[in-house]
Write a protein that holds these residues in place. Sequence first.
Motif, PDB file in Angstrom:
ATOM      1  N   GLU A  20       3.728   3.797   4.891  1.00 21.37           N
ATOM      2  CA  GLU A  20       4.033   2.459   5.372  1.00 21.37           C
ATOM      3  C   GLU A  20       2.730   1.672   5.507  1.00 21.37           C
ATOM      4  O   GLU A  20       1.667   2.229   5.752  1.00 21.37           O
ATOM      5  N   GLN A 198      10.913 -10.661   5.707  1.00 19.71           N
ATOM      6  CA  GLN A 198       9.743  -9.872   6.085  1.00 19.71           C
ATOM      7  C   GLN A 198       8.424 -10.534   5.702  1.00 19.71           C
ATOM      8  O   GLN A 198       7.389 -10.175   6.223  1.00 19.71           O
ATOM      9  N   GLY A 203       8.532  -3.857  -1.345  1.00 22.01           N
ATOM     10  CA  GLY A 203       9.700  -3.603  -2.191  1.00 22.01           C
ATOM     11  C   GLY A 203      10.265  -2.205  -2.001  1.00 22.01           C
ATOM     12  O   GLY A 203      11.330  -1.879  -2.530  1.00 22.01           O
ATOM     13  N   ASP A 205      11.560  -0.792   0.717  1.00 24.95           N
ATOM     14  CA  ASP A 205      12.785  -0.721   1.517  1.00 24.95           C
ATOM     15  C   ASP A 205      14.007  -1.141   0.695  1.00 24.95           C
ATOM     16  O   ASP A 205      15.050  -0.467   0.718  1.00 24.95           O
ATOM     17  N   GLY A 339       8.158   3.232   9.243  1.00 20.41           N
ATOM     18  CA  GLY A 339       8.449   1.811   9.085  1.00 20.41           C
ATOM     19  C   GLY A 339       7.243   1.014   9.551  1.00 20.41           C
ATOM     20  O   GLY A 339       6.118   1.510   9.557  1.00 20.41           O
ATOM     21  N   ALA A 340       7.505  -0.217   9.982  1.00 24.37           N
ATOM     22  CA  ALA A 340       6.370  -1.101  10.289  1.00 24.37           C
ATOM     23  C   ALA A 340       5.691  -0.774  11.608  1.00 24.37           C
ATOM     24  O   ALA A 340       4.585  -1.236  11.864  1.00 24.37           O
TER      25      ALA A 340
HETATM   26  C1  LIG Z   1       5.397  -1.821   6.770  1.00 20.99           C
HETATM   27  C2  LIG Z   1       6.052  -1.597   5.421  1.00 20.99           C
HETATM   28  O1  LIG Z   1       5.136  -0.863   4.618  1.00 20.99           O
HETATM   29  C3  LIG Z   1       7.306  -0.733   5.517  1.00 20.99           C
HETATM   30  C4  LIG Z   1       8.397  -1.313   6.335  1.00 20.99           C
HETATM   31  O2  LIG Z   1       9.530  -0.463   6.261  1.00 20.99           O
HETATM   32  C5  LIG Z   1       6.334  -2.919   4.791  1.00 20.99           C
HETATM   33  C6  LIG Z   1       6.707  -2.818   3.316  1.00 20.99           C
HETATM   34  O3  LIG Z   1       6.281  -1.887   2.650  1.00 20.99           O
HETATM   35  O4  LIG Z   1       7.390  -3.729   2.860  1.00 20.99           O
END
Ligand SMILES: C[C@@](O)(CCO)CC(=O)[O-]
Length: 523
Positions: A20, A198, A203, A205, A339-340
């Motif tokens: 992530e 976002q 891309g 997700d 995730g983020a």
């Molecule tokens: C934080 C991030 O890396 C993952 C979010 O699930 C953002 C992305 O890749 O779009």
Amino acid sequence: MPELEPFIVSAPGKVIIFGEHSAVYAKPAIAAAISLRTYLMVAPSEDEEDLTLEFPDIGLVHSWKRSSLPWEVVEKFSTSNKPTTTDELIPEVVSEISKLLSDMNQSIHYAASSSFLYLYVHLCNRQTKAKRFTVRSTLPIGSGLGSSATISVCLAGALSILGQHIEPATLGNNDKSVDNQDSEYIDSWAFMGEKLIQGNPSGIDNAVATHGGAVMFQRTQSSVPSVRTTMRNFPKLKLLLTDTKQPRRSSDLVGNVSRLNSEYPKIISSILNALEDIAREGYSIMIKPNLDERARKRLSELFEINHGLLVALGVSHPVLEKVRILTDEFKIGKTKLTGAGGGGCAITLIDDDVAESKIKELIAKYDEFGFETFETSLGGKGVGYLNDLKIDSEGFLSLESKEDIENAIGVDNVNEWKFCKRGGMTMIGVALMTLEAAVSPTAYIAAVLEVPTSSPFSSKTEIPFLISSDLIAKTLTIPALTTAANGTNLPKINFELAEIFFNLGTIEFKPNATPQDAVTAIV
Ligand SMILES: C[C@@](O)(CCO)CC(=O)[O-]
Ligand SMILES: Nc1ncnc2c1ncn2[C@@H]1O[C@H](COP(=O)(O)OP(=O)(O)OP(=O)(O)O)[C@@H](O)[C@H]1O
């Protein structure tokens, strides 16, 4: 086209195992679909002029007159009957849409509605009869499990059907017929929707929410297609998924990393490079047929290092540290945010020898802090389509709990669901998610040897072995038998290949193989 309505489109959430944030900077990342999903029902509107959006999970109901949408502006930019995506959002369209949302003061409402309207004006047209769009989700919202991507994928899927750019999906759960390309179309438009929610998505997700399964994903720097490598084989791992319930917005977190990157380019690029190395190392471990003790220990250590680097990027939160410290104190395993970050979910890689009672004790402790652990499986189906509904919009809205939603229309409970793609392995889990797959030489080969396929949005490629081009060329001429049965949609490789490999013992892993390597290898 026959009458389709009402119908439901569904897409799964995801967990990111490694990568992530670095994914945004074109580094590889590994993610898998989970069984928690979003469902979007499309039903006739009482008045075909009134476009109605119902997002009860975020307390939003809103209507627009279809004639009030900025059709002239969109038409100015449209070049074909089948709309194609642009590298960036079209500012003029975004600006017109923002005027329609001037009375919306909650950012969570604004983000979801602007994504809807942007996709609507591109994928539908003035003549499309206005509908009622109702969304229910079994995913926690804004928790790192890709809720926004599920919304974008459901909208892109439903609106592409309404605009007659794709056919409704037709593959049943155990269907052996050929996958269609519509999922690539949905993915490409979902990516545009994600940009509105976002800001700067990699891309990954929307790719997982569209295609399901598990992937190694790498965004490319420009308009070149992203690289998506299906991972059909995982080692047996136990993961615990914990939601801290701390709200946050991915766009803020991604934006803050971008600010740090501008202010400290040298330092941040070192961290991003280290995250890349972790994802590659993790991948090389996870695609091997057997995880010995040393490999498991390495994965655990990678979790720990990965989390530390995410802390350095400023995307952890005291509650995520609480989860991590508790798993350390209970000596259960290693935890990283997923995730983020900034709150939301963490995943814990449970050590092999941990007693179930110890895990239960830990979960009880989490309860005290208000954290929730999830039961889910990994690697399931991507975007799905259901019609001939036994429920209407009112019935859909009145489903009280996530269990009620799953029971009434869930992908795992209703046999009539159709998909664009076969396969997607389901790796079972209870309170613990278990990443598990039967390991046979053939499955292994199918898992690790993917041949590039181009598509408008993404391509798959991986030649992770060092093998001679002769061998590849010879082998690829052998008709596909076995892996077809296992659900790969790629040029098929039969048992002979496995035998050749295993007899020759040419299993030398090449984790840094590039699309170019793959292309050179097969020519
Ligand atoms: C934080 C991030 O890396 C993952 C979010 O699930 C953002 C992305 O890749 O779009
Ligand atoms: N069930 C839903 N109904 C309506 N809108 C939703 C729903 N789920 C998500 N959204 C939209 O997505 C936004 C949350 O997206 P965000 O990217 O912050 O989190 P996430 O996708 O869950 O996490 P991550 O990007 O870390 O995986 C919400 O603000 C809302 O606009």
